[in-house]
Design an enzyme around this catalytic site. Structure first.
Site, PDB file in Angstrom:
ATOM      1  N   GLU A 206       0.841  -1.194   0.000  1.00  0.00           N
ATOM      2  CA  GLU A 206       0.000   0.000   0.000  1.00  0.00           C
ATOM      3  C   GLU A 206       0.879   1.248   0.000  1.00  0.00           C
ATOM      4  O   GLU A 206       1.783   1.377   0.826  1.00  0.00           O
ATOM      5  CB  GLU A 206      -0.922  -0.004   1.219  1.00  0.00           C
ATOM      6  N   HIS A 448     -31.762  -8.658  23.724  1.00  0.00           N
ATOM      7  CA  HIS A 448     -30.647  -9.359  24.374  1.00  0.00           C
ATOM      8  C   HIS A 448     -30.824 -10.861  24.201  1.00  0.00           C
ATOM      9  O   HIS A 448     -31.939 -11.371  24.331  1.00  0.00           O
ATOM     10  CB  HIS A 448     -30.629  -9.018  25.867  1.00  0.00           C
TER      11      HIS A 448
END
Length: 469
Positions: A206, A448
């Site tokens: 990169e 949850h």
């Protein structure tokens, strides 16, 4: 009623995510619509050689790695020797592509959209040649998308399967021993992840100092750490000065971006993935009175209309994020504008997703961009290590990060690293679309045990009051 001297009320050039959606929506609104497409199948880059086949391989390679790595054993699932059938994996990818591209053809027929087969070019703003046929349209929508950006002095040959672009990387004939990625952006990391899971050594080169340019700084650092842990080697701040092929091997010459000694990396395959460029070549835009920016893009106003009346452009050929879902939203909006309605896209709230493992997703401003824009920010972060569902799944990498304006508490951006980040980011985009504060998210009940509870806790953390850390 449309002017009957035209063959069509609307002609869309290109059948990618923006083009086919624009065509279908225009037809739904009662406009006689055609879509010009030169491929043998509809769907553009995304469905044929982009989003869809890459996700098919990402999904399949995750299955393979789970089976081959032995991680299933701790859940009580014991399996024997794992073997890779790359041909079958590719066949399943092709099947998914065929189903989806065929689905668009069905939708065209259902909505009475005419598919004009051939490459389109302007003769004037309302007269377009498609293959050997010439048609006229009252309104024209340019939706020709983008293609891979070449790297100077590096020749890509997908058929040879050694130096390839993203198209070639979707169809390598075998797992390379060593794959070099030129570019540390979304495409390189996704496809690099596929081949790493299947057994390749992967090195990413990169030019910039960090991978994933444009993403939040904390996310970029965390992603680099996790990918290194998975085995991807990174050479950041490094430029490629040449690639040579000899036989079935490639030699990649690299050197520090700021100057220094060169080195050569030997590879079996090289993936060039440094970005994409708009597809405007061959359209003969000048015949319609149009030109492009220095970057080859077509400028449009907030109605997606160009400087020429009744000629519009959407998606990757216009400035902005090169994302399929952005183009889709613009396709709906431009059709509604042409039909006399009001089509709007909020470009400030377009999510981006990297489909690696874990996934990476973001929407709105990064912390860095928020500060540059003059905001005094309040940050809330919550790690998945503190999330009960992530713990039970033994998949605790990553976090949720919320960037809010310190004075107003308005959410400016949300950034997530998690197995389910691509799905979770939709909640953040919806909340931001309605001007949500972090308190709004914090006081919204979340089921949850779910990964989504991490979003709630990150929102609570903006004001310093998370429960589970």
């Amino acid at each position: 009623m449309a002017d009957q001297t035209y063959d069509y009320d609307v002609l869309v050039i290109g059948s990618g995510p923006g083009g086919y959606v624009a065509a279908i929506r225009a037809a739904q609104l009662g406009l006689k619509t055609a879509c010009a497409e030169s491929r043998e199948t509809l769907g553009g880059t995304c469905l044929n050689i982009g989003c869809i086949p890459s996700k098919a391989l990402l999904h399949a390679s995750e299955y393979y790695e789970e089976a081959a790595s032995g991680t299933l054993a701790k859940f009580g699932v014991k399996i024997g020797k794992t073997e890779l059938d790359l041909g079958q994996m590719m066949a399943e990818k092709t099947k998914a592509v065929d189903e989806l591209t065929g689905g668009i053809e069905y939708l065209f027929k259902k909505n009475k959209v005419t598919w004009l087969k051939g490459r389109a070019s302007f003769e004037n703003a309302h007269k377009i040649k498609v293959g050997d046929e010439t048609v006229t349209a009252k309104s024209v929508v340019i939706a020709t998308g983008s293609s891979v950006m070449p790297l100077p002095n590096v020749e890509v040959d997908n058929d040879a399967g050694i130096v390839v672009d993203s198209t070639g990387a979707l169809a390598l004939p075998k797992v390379p021993e060593h794959l070099v990625l030129i570019g540390g952006g979304v495409i390189g990391l996704e496809l690099g992840s596929v081949w790493r899971r299947l057994g390749a050594k992967v090195t990413c080169v990169e030019f910039l100092d960090q991978i994933l340019p444009g993403m939040d700084g904390d996310v970029r650092k965390e992603a680099a750490k996790l990918f290194k842990k998975q085995g991807i080697e990174f050479k950041t701040g490094t430029k490629v000065t040449g690639v040579t092929v000899k036989g079935k091997k490639a030699s990649v010459t690299v050197e520090p971006a700021k100057g220094g000694n060169a080195e050569i990396i030997e590879a079996d395959a090289v993936l060039v993935c440094i970005g994409r460029k708009p597809n405007t070549d061959g359209l003969k835009l000048e015949a319609a009175g149009l030109n492009t920016t220095d970057r080859g893009m077509i400028e449009v106003d907030d109605r997606f209309e160009t400087k020429v009346d009744d000629v519009y452009a959407i998606g990757d050929v216009t400035p902005g994020l090169m994302l399929a879902h952005r183009a889709e939203d613009e396709g709906i909006a431009v059709a509604e504008n042409i039909a006399g309605q009001t089509g709007i896209v909020n470009h400030a709230i377009i999510p981006s997703v990297v489909y690696t493992h874990p996934e990476i997703a973001g929407v709105g401003l990064t912390e860095e961009d928020a500060k540059k824009a003059g905001h005094e920010v309040a940050i809330g972060k919550f790690p998945f290590m503190g999330n009960s569902r992530a713990k039970t799944n033994r998949d605790t990498d990553g976090f949720v990060k919320i960037v809010a304006d310190k004075d107003t508490d308005r959410v400016l951006g949300v950034h997530i690293i998690s197995t389910l980040a691509g799905t979770m980011i939709a909640q953040a985009a919806t909340a931001m679309e309605f001007g949500s504060t972090s308190e709004d998210i914090a006081y919204t009940c979340h089921a949850h045990p779910t990964h989504a509870e991490a979003m709630k806790e990150a929102a609570m953390a903006v004001r310093g009051k998370p429960i589970h850390i």
